[in-house]
Enzyme design. Structure first.
Site, mmCIF file in Angstrom:
data_model
loop_
_atom_site.group_PDB
_atom_site.id
_atom_site.type_symbol
_atom_site.label_atom_id
_atom_site.label_comp_id
_atom_site.label_asym_id
_atom_site.label_seq_id
_atom_site.Cartn_x
_atom_site.Cartn_y
_atom_site.Cartn_z
ATOM 1 C CG ASP A 27 -3.961 15.121 -9.747
ATOM 2 O OD1 ASP A 27 -3.460 16.111 -10.615
ATOM 3 O OD2 ASP A 27 -4.131 15.066 -8.685
ATOM 4 C CG ASN A 75 -9.031 21.261 -15.217
ATOM 5 O OD1 ASN A 75 -8.912 20.265 -15.588
ATOM 6 N ND2 ASN A 75 -8.669 21.451 -13.986
#
Length: 254
Positions: A27, A75
């Site tokens: 991330d 996503n």
């Protein structure tokens, strides 16, 4: 659960207690780019180089499975331009890195609903799996178009079909059968991560390996993924080795 402390000090790792399976939620690519006034895709490009660095470091340390959360089922909600770039990354990554993976005896595995990816991405992924099939060292396991809840639904359907066909009795359904029915089941004794790392300072699991991390040690670091290094990995492992892992029991002095 612990937060990784930033440190420049070298700590000696116990090479006999290296986690067999490490999972990482990569991330912070977008924030890394924004801090430098660059487009988000620049962060993803730099993050791809970090994947190469950490893969080689983990393999050299003796890790058996390295699972990287590359693209989640959620996503797809990102801007179309960014999603399109992310779908092109496997090609850029594997075209340049597969020879090194083979040289380091690293086998590629991809878990997730691969058949729902763009055709070109599927072809690149399947080619990398095929090219490294004879490698029997570390498994580099990418979670691509993956979501843990979806994985568990698919495992449940798989078991239900086995019951329906008479291959499995209802009383035979247990935690072991369920684990074997998940996408990580092929890893056998190394199916469950011993250590889960998340970069960027966020402290959540984001639908990643929810069943498998029941007893994993969790490490959260403020480092953004493009800044994560081989030393960062070693620091997380060092802290893992200093955890008191009791798996719900207690230790007694003998």
């Amino acid at each position: 659960m612990f937060r990784k402390k930033e440190s420049n000090n070298h700590q000696e790792l116990d090479m006999n207690r290296i986690p067999k399976h490490i999972a990482i939620i990569m991330d912070g690519n977008g924030r890394w780019a924004q801090k430098r006034h660059l487009p988000r895709i620049a962060g993803h490009k730099r993050g791809m180089e970090t994947v190469k660095t950490i893969t080689k470091a983990a393999s050299q340390l003796g890790v058996k499975v390295l699972s990287l959360y590359a693209f989640s089922t959620e996503n797809w909600k990102r801007p179309e331009e960014e999603v399109s770039y992310l779908m092109s990354l496997p090609g850029k990554f594997f075209n340049s890195f597969v020879p090194e993976l083979i040289a380091n005896n690293v086998q590629v595995n991809v878990m997730g609903e691969i058949d729902r990816l763009p055709k070109a991405t599927q072809e690149v992924v399947n080619q990398a799996i095929q090219d490294t099939a004879d490698c029997d060292g570390m498994v580099l396991n990418f979670a691509l178009n993956y979501g843990s809840r979806r994985e568990m639904v698919l495992a449940t359907r798989k078991i239900a079909k086995a019951v329906q066909s008479g291959k499995v009795e209802i009383d035979e359904i247990d935690a072991d059968l369920f684990s074997k029915s998940l996408m990580t089941g092929k890893f056998g004794a190394n199916a469950d991560p011993e250590l889960l790392i998340r970069t960027s300072g966020e402290q959540r699991i984001s639908n990643f390996l929810l069943w498998q991390i029941a007893y994993s040690e969790l490490s959260f670091t403020d480092e953004l993924w493009p800044d994560f290094s081989a030393d960062s990995l070693k620091q997380a492992i060092y802290q893992f080795q200093n955890r008191d892992r009791r798996f719900g029991g207690i230790k007694t002095n003998k």
